[in-house]
Design an enzyme around this catalytic site. Sequence first.
Site, PDB file in Angstrom:
ATOM      1  CB  SER A 171      -0.960  -0.310   1.507  1.00  0.00           C
ATOM      2  OG  SER A 171      -1.642   1.042   1.721  1.00  0.00           O
ATOM      3  CE1 TYR A 224      -4.065  -2.639   4.625  1.00  0.00           C
ATOM      4  CE2 TYR A 224      -3.384   0.135   4.542  1.00  0.00           C
ATOM      5  CZ  TYR A 224      -4.004  -1.132   4.055  1.00  0.00           C
ATOM      6  OH  TYR A 224      -3.577  -1.257   2.648  1.00  0.00           O
TER       7      TYR A 224
HETATM    8  N1  NAP Z   1      -8.644  -0.462  -1.365  1.00  0.00           N
HETATM    9  C1  NAP Z   1      -7.972   0.362  -1.827  1.00  0.00           C
HETATM   10  O1  NAP Z   1      -7.480   1.082  -1.479  1.00  0.00           O
HETATM   11  C2  NAP Z   1      -6.171  -0.432  -1.439  1.00  0.00           C
HETATM   12  C3  NAP Z   1      -4.795   0.705  -0.879  1.00  0.00           C
HETATM   13  C4  NAP Z   1      -3.720   0.359  -0.775  1.00  0.00           C
HETATM   14  C5  NAP Z   1      -3.730  -1.196  -0.466  1.00  0.00           C
HETATM   15  N2  NAP Z   1      -4.662  -2.491  -1.022  1.00  0.00           N
HETATM   16  C6  NAP Z   1      -4.577  -3.942  -0.642  1.00  0.00           C
HETATM   17  O2  NAP Z   1      -5.293  -4.810  -1.390  1.00  0.00           O
HETATM   18  C7  NAP Z   1      -5.000  -5.552  -0.615  1.00  0.00           C
HETATM   19  C8  NAP Z   1      -6.377  -5.990  -1.619  1.00  0.00           C
HETATM   20  O3  NAP Z   1      -7.372  -5.367  -0.707  1.00  0.00           O
HETATM   21  P1  NAP Z   1      -9.461  -4.220  -1.305  1.00  0.00           P
HETATM   22  O4  NAP Z   1      -8.834  -3.421  -1.307  1.00  0.00           O
HETATM   23  O5  NAP Z   1      -9.244  -5.349  -2.227  1.00  0.00           O
HETATM   24  O6  NAP Z   1     -10.108  -4.799   0.008  1.00  0.00           O
HETATM   25  P2  NAP Z   1     -11.448  -6.194   0.016  1.00  0.00           P
HETATM   26  O7  NAP Z   1     -12.341  -6.001  -0.684  1.00  0.00           O
HETATM   27  O8  NAP Z   1     -11.280  -6.398   1.509  1.00  0.00           O
HETATM   28  O9  NAP Z   1     -10.958  -7.987   0.063  1.00  0.00           O
HETATM   29  C9  NAP Z   1      -9.821  -8.049   1.290  1.00  0.00           C
HETATM   30  C10 NAP Z   1      -9.910  -9.611   0.436  1.00  0.00           C
HETATM   31  O10 NAP Z   1      -8.939 -10.413   1.611  1.00  0.00           O
HETATM   32  C11 NAP Z   1      -9.404 -11.078   2.480  1.00  0.00           C
HETATM   33  N3  NAP Z   1      -8.433 -11.571   4.390  1.00  0.00           N
HETATM   34  C12 NAP Z   1      -9.562 -10.813   5.087  1.00  0.00           C
HETATM   35  N4  NAP Z   1      -8.781 -10.840   5.916  1.00  0.00           N
HETATM   36  C13 NAP Z   1      -8.092 -12.398   5.398  1.00  0.00           C
HETATM   37  C14 NAP Z   1      -7.218 -12.676   6.423  1.00  0.00           C
HETATM   38  N5  NAP Z   1      -7.032 -12.898   7.462  1.00  0.00           N
HETATM   39  N6  NAP Z   1      -6.748 -13.841   6.063  1.00  0.00           N
HETATM   40  C15 NAP Z   1      -7.016 -14.114   4.928  1.00  0.00           C
HETATM   41  N7  NAP Z   1      -7.575 -13.302   3.453  1.00  0.00           N
HETATM   42  C16 NAP Z   1      -8.287 -11.884   4.421  1.00  0.00           C
HETATM   43  C17 NAP Z   1     -10.807  -9.852   2.316  1.00  0.00           C
HETATM   44  O11 NAP Z   1     -11.747 -11.773   2.824  1.00  0.00           O
HETATM   45  P3  NAP Z   1     -13.273 -11.389   3.588  1.00  0.00           P
HETATM   46  O12 NAP Z   1     -14.398 -10.821   2.508  1.00  0.00           O
HETATM   47  O13 NAP Z   1     -12.888 -13.029   4.029  1.00  0.00           O
HETATM   48  O14 NAP Z   1     -13.103 -10.559   4.457  1.00  0.00           O
HETATM   49  C18 NAP Z   1     -11.244  -9.809   1.002  1.00  0.00           C
HETATM   50  O15 NAP Z   1     -11.698 -10.857  -0.075  1.00  0.00           O
HETATM   51  C19 NAP Z   1      -4.893  -5.584   0.423  1.00  0.00           C
HETATM   52  O16 NAP Z   1      -3.529  -5.638   1.310  1.00  0.00           O
HETATM   53  C20 NAP Z   1      -5.368  -4.189   1.113  1.00  0.00           C
HETATM   54  O17 NAP Z   1      -4.335  -4.004   1.953  1.00  0.00           O
HETATM   55  C21 NAP Z   1      -5.948  -1.883  -1.076  1.00  0.00           C
END
Ligand code: NAP
Length: 275
Positions: free
Chosen positions: A133, A146
């Site tokens: 991130s 985080y």
């Molecule tokens: N979206 C943003 O703005 C953003 C920005 C910077 C970085 N990121 C990074 O992008 C990645 C994906 O996030 P996203 O934005 O797509 O969010 P998201 O829609 O909330 O997806 C997160 C995913 O991670 C899973 N997860 C949560 N806790 C977990 C655990 N303990 N073990 C295994 N899986 C787990 C969730 O599963 P459940 O549905 O079961 O909870 C979901 O499939 C993350 O690493 C996040 O830090 C996102």
Amino acid sequence: MQQTIIVTGASSGIGAHCAMALRAEGWRVFATARKPEDIAALESSGIEAFYLDYREPQSIAKLFDDVMQRTGGKLDALFNNGAYSQAGAVEDLSVAAMREQFEANFFGWHDLTLRAIPVMRGQGHGRLVHCSSILGLVPMRFRGAYCASKHALEGLMLCQRAELEGSGIHVSMIEPGPVKSKIATNGLVWFLKNVDYENSVHRDAYKAQLDRLKAGGSVSRAKPGPEAVHAVLRHALLSRRPRPHYVVTWPARIGVMLKRVLPASLLYKVLARSA
Ligand SMILES: NC(=O)c1ccc[n+]([C@@H]2O[C@H](COP(=O)([O-])OP(=O)(O)OC[C@H]3O[C@@H](n4cnc5c(N)ncnc54)[C@H](OP(=O)(O)O)[C@@H]3O)[C@@H](O)[C@H]2O)c1
């Protein structure tokens, strides 16, 4: 030979999009989720889906063994992606809340990566891509847990990158800024669970945090969807020279640029206002 990849956190957002897109591009995708209905939905889209919760070491072992059985002990790529965001001021976060954040966002990722490396060393090639991130590079108010997990990830995986030089295994970090997903909606649950916001000295400032989480994150027409991450993931997986860092979205690029040009005290002042 069809290329193989594990994509974690594929129930929504970046992971869901990347799993589907990679499959459409011809990859054999092993995607993970936690809820039975999410696993079923992935399977009904023709993706091989598995249960994985990074906080449960036995689920990591089982996932990896199952995948190895299906591929005959080969794996071309791993996309560590599943994570959640524990919001809250550092002084309002218990050690237990912090530990849980690290189990999910850091230790579990290390565990899965440890399993992939001997396989990749044996093949003489592999791609390890970690979804970090912009908060792995710069700090932000109320994101301490985080932010710490992503800074730790950057440190760990970049050391490993140096250790893997010449092995044929490439390590890349993706550093997105705000991207459309469920991260804020999912994060609301963790905030309400672990932060006693009504009795905090930050009570007033938390109102804006709560509004942001309830609205599903920052609202901006310029906020890209997860396809922005997929575009750089493809490069990290396919390019002959994958980059160490892929900074995604203009707010993230501005953050990196400010870190380069501003003195630290001024940088932190600017960032403190932007939360
Ligand atoms: N979206 C943003 O703005 C953003 C920005 C910077 C970085 N990121 C990074 O992008 C990645 C994906 O996030 P996203 O934005 O797509 O969010 P998201 O829609 O909330 O997806 C997160 C995913 O991670 C899973 N997860 C949560 N806790 C977990 C655990 N303990 N073990 C295994 N899986 C787990 C969730 O599963 P459940 O549905 O079961 O909870 C979901 O499939 C993350 O690493 C996040 O830090 C996102």
